[in-house]
Design a protein around this motif. Structure first.
Motif, PDB file in Angstrom:
ATOM      1  N   GLU A  67      -2.038  -8.128   6.489  1.00 28.74           N
ATOM      2  CA  GLU A  67      -2.070  -6.798   6.833  1.00 28.74           C
ATOM      3  C   GLU A  67      -1.604  -6.332   8.520  1.00 28.74           C
ATOM      4  N   THR A  88      -0.727  -2.635  11.077  1.00 24.79           N
ATOM      5  CA  THR A  88      -0.944  -1.355  11.613  1.00 24.79           C
ATOM      6  C   THR A  88       0.304  -0.837  12.387  1.00 24.79           C
ATOM      7  N   GLY A  96      -1.604  -1.013   6.805  1.00 20.83           N
ATOM      8  CA  GLY A  96      -1.066  -0.941   5.616  1.00 20.83           C
ATOM      9  C   GLY A  96      -1.289  -2.732   5.149  1.00 20.83           C
ATOM     10  N   TYR A 107       0.650   3.804   3.137  1.00 23.90           N
ATOM     11  CA  TYR A 107       1.393   3.405   4.366  1.00 23.90           C
ATOM     12  C   TYR A 107       2.777   3.815   4.369  1.00 23.90           C
ATOM     13  N   ASP A 158       0.750  -1.065  -0.022  1.00 28.84           N
ATOM     14  CA  ASP A 158      -0.039   0.184  -0.103  1.00 28.84           C
ATOM     15  C   ASP A 158       0.858   1.258   0.010  1.00 28.84           C
ATOM     16  N   HIS A 179      -0.548   4.611  10.306  1.00 25.68           N
ATOM     17  CA  HIS A 179      -1.360   3.915   9.085  1.00 25.68           C
ATOM     18  C   HIS A 179      -1.363   2.292   9.165  1.00 25.68           C
TER      19      HIS A 179
END
Length: 176
Positions: free
Chosen positions: A169, A171, A154, A101, A98, A152
């Protein structure tokens, strides 16, 4: 001065005392208790920088990511991805991350350097030449930008023929 006038003993004699209600007393005690808890958590290291590790498997791949779970602006942070595929890789490995991120980072680059890189509106696609064996390690040398205030979420994926076959995933939270 009249003979019956009282001479003040202090300049504060005519200042009235403010009555403290029980609610104000309990509010003050609560604030002090909260402050003590925050200081204690910081003293034992629970409010500091912390790395996290996340895992995902799918379609013959195993991803392991070490990333900054809790970080602070201006500090170096780890971001290391390990991709395993039993039997080895048959061609370039496409890693998809991402883009949003990575906006909170100042970077020194990727190791190894991707052989090709492109992006769309939200994701960056990196092709990494296949390593010998069944393990690819991709490192991101970075620190959190001094101006970053929020963390963020990501994700990172391995893509084959334009399809994400495994996604991980994570964070990162930033603290002042």
């Amino acid at each position: 001065m009249s003979p019956t006038a009282r001479v003040p003993e202090s300049v504060l004699d005519d200042v009235r005392e403010r009555a403290r209600t029980p609610a104000v007393t309990w509010l003050r005690r609560g604030a002090v208790a909260l402050l003590v808890v925050v200081v204690a958590l910081g003293a034992v290291g629970l409010l500091g920088v912390r790395s996290g590790t996340a895992h995902a498997t799918g379609d013959g791949y195993e991803l392991t990511l070490t990333y900054p779970q809790i970080a602070r602006a201006g500090l170096d942070v780890p971001w290391d991805l390990t991709v395993r595929k039993p039997g080895g890789f048959t061609g370039p490995v496409v890693i998809v991350v991402d883009s949003d991120y990575f906006e909170m980072f100042e970077t020194q680059g990727w190791t190894p350097e991707p052989s090709a890189e492109t992006s769309d509106a939200s994701r960056t696609y990196m092709s990494v030449d296949p390593p010998p064996g069944d393990t690819l390690t991709l490192g991101f040398d970075a620190y959190i930008q001094p101006s970053s205030q929020l963390g963020h979420a990501g994700s990172v994926s391995v893509s084959e023929k334009g399809v994400d076959v495994v996604t991980l995933e994570f964070t990162t939270w930033l603290v002042p």
